[in-house]
Write an enzyme that holds these catalytic residues in place. Structure first.
Site, mmCIF file in Angstrom:
data_model
loop_
_atom_site.group_PDB
_atom_site.id
_atom_site.type_symbol
_atom_site.label_atom_id
_atom_site.label_comp_id
_atom_site.label_asym_id
_atom_site.label_seq_id
_atom_site.Cartn_x
_atom_site.Cartn_y
_atom_site.Cartn_z
ATOM 1 C CD GLN A 163 -3.120 -0.381 0.017
ATOM 2 O OE1 GLN A 163 -3.192 0.804 -0.276
ATOM 3 N NE2 GLN A 163 -3.898 -1.298 -0.557
ATOM 4 C CB SER A 164 4.244 1.938 -1.298
ATOM 5 O OG SER A 164 5.073 3.071 -1.493
ATOM 6 C CG ASN A 165 0.595 6.675 0.963
ATOM 7 O OD1 ASN A 165 -0.523 6.586 0.486
ATOM 8 N ND2 ASN A 165 0.832 6.459 2.256
#
Ligand code: PLP
Length: 338
Positions: A79-81
């Site tokens: 879920q890396s921004n």
């Protein structure tokens, strides 16, 4: 502090606003102990939904464009921004983007694996490679870069969170921006508070304040990823490297990092009760969105410390909102109801 010699890609729209949290302050009343709360809106930005990684990417992609790169590769959690904003910025600048994402959070439900940032990585046109949690993602990224270079492509690899010394310059520049805004607002922020993941936001701010002759310990971070000792060592190392890049004649002080490990909970990406309260409180009193992985936990830490009387009456505190809103959709179960 002169950063004009570093090429920058235009991914931000000038200074982000600072404003006071009036409705939240009224709601907290006596629990505030007379402290004044402000936020800096680094969660708003003109590319990819906004967030703190844009400031780092301005420098990272500025350098990549100067080197005439045609492809960027980076790494992160599922879920890396940072991966989302790298993909969006690459799209904006006409570069190809590949992402190596690790399953470092113990979740395999569809909210986590398919919604939020995971939905957006592909929407922005990135090619995604999924890896198990323990994989050396940077090693895979470098190997892929080598293959692509063999095919004649010009490739740049960015580390996790974009937190190389060059990326950290984005937050050194932000320290100068905060100092200018504080002067205009006639405010002297006792603390500038941020979440700490890959340490670049804290390190860049601390390096920037130090380079301007301010106390770097005015920056306080709440670690949400590494345990506190590890996070402090990583932040110190990055602050040193960033200061060296700004001005090789300066040395960052050994005790220049103020970091709190009490609000990380069981681990990275695992919800806490304090995070839930902070996210709801900010949403319901101010109409502002914190995220479940970073800013929710950091704001929970700030609320806890303010309530515990850690600051004298009248002190002005600046919380840097770092973005991460898509994460809310990956944490529907933790946020819904209540
Ligand atoms: C990456 C991130 C952070 C942490 O910044 P670092 O520079 O990695 O410490 C905080 N908030 C959000 C929303 C992020 O995506």
């Amino acid at each position: 502090m002169d950063l004009t010699r570093f090429p920058r890609a235009a991914l931000t729209d000038g200074p982000t606003p600072i404003r006071s949290l009036d409705r939240l302050s009224t709601h907290l009343g006596g629990e505030l102990n007379g402290v004044r709360l402000f936020v800096k809106r680094d969660d708003v930005g003109p590319v990819g939904g906004g967030g703190n990684k844009l400031r780092k990417l301005e420098f990272l992609l500025g350098q990549a464009l100067a080197e005439r790169a045609d492809t960027v590769i980076t790494v992160g959690a599922l879920q890396s921004n940072h991966a989302r904003l790298t993909a969006a910025a690459a799209a904006r600048l006409g570069l190809a983007c590949e992402l190596f994402l690790t399953r470092s959070v113990p979740r395999d439900d569809s909210d986590y694996t398919g919604n939020g940032n995971r939905l957006l990585h592909e929407l922005f046109g990135a090619r995604v490679h999924l890896l198990p949690g323990e994989a050396d993602s940077l090693g895979y990224a470098e190997a892929r870069a080598k293959t692509l270079r063999g095919e004649g492509r010009r490739v740049c690899v960015f580390p996790s969170g974009g937190s190389s010394p060059l990326g950290c310059l984005g937050y050194a520049a932000c320290a100068a921006e905060i100092a200018e805004q504080a002067a205009v607002l006639s405010l002297d922020f006792a603390r500038v508070v941020v979440p700490n993941g890959s340490a670049g936001t804290h390190a860049g701010l601390a390096a920037g304040f130090w380079a301007m002759g301010h106390d770097p310990r005015r920056v306080l971070s709440y670690t949400v990823l590494a345990p506190p000792d590890e996070a402090e060592a990583a932040t110190l190392a990055r602050a040193r490297d960033t200061v060296a890049l700004i001005d090789p004649t300066l040395a960052f002080p050994d005790d220049g990092i103020a970091l709190d490990g009490a609000h990380r909970g069981p681990g990275y990406g695992i919800p806490t009760e304090g995070m839930r309260e902070a996210v709801r409180l900010m949403a319901r009193t101010e109409g502002l969105l914190l995220d479940p992985v970073y800013s929710g936990k950091a704001f929970a830490g700030l609320l806890h410390d303010v309530r515990a009387g850690a600051y004298p009456a009248g002190a002005a505190l600046l919380f840097v909102m770092t973005g991460g809103v898509p994460g809310l959709f990956a944490y529907r179960g933790a946020i819904a109801g209540g």
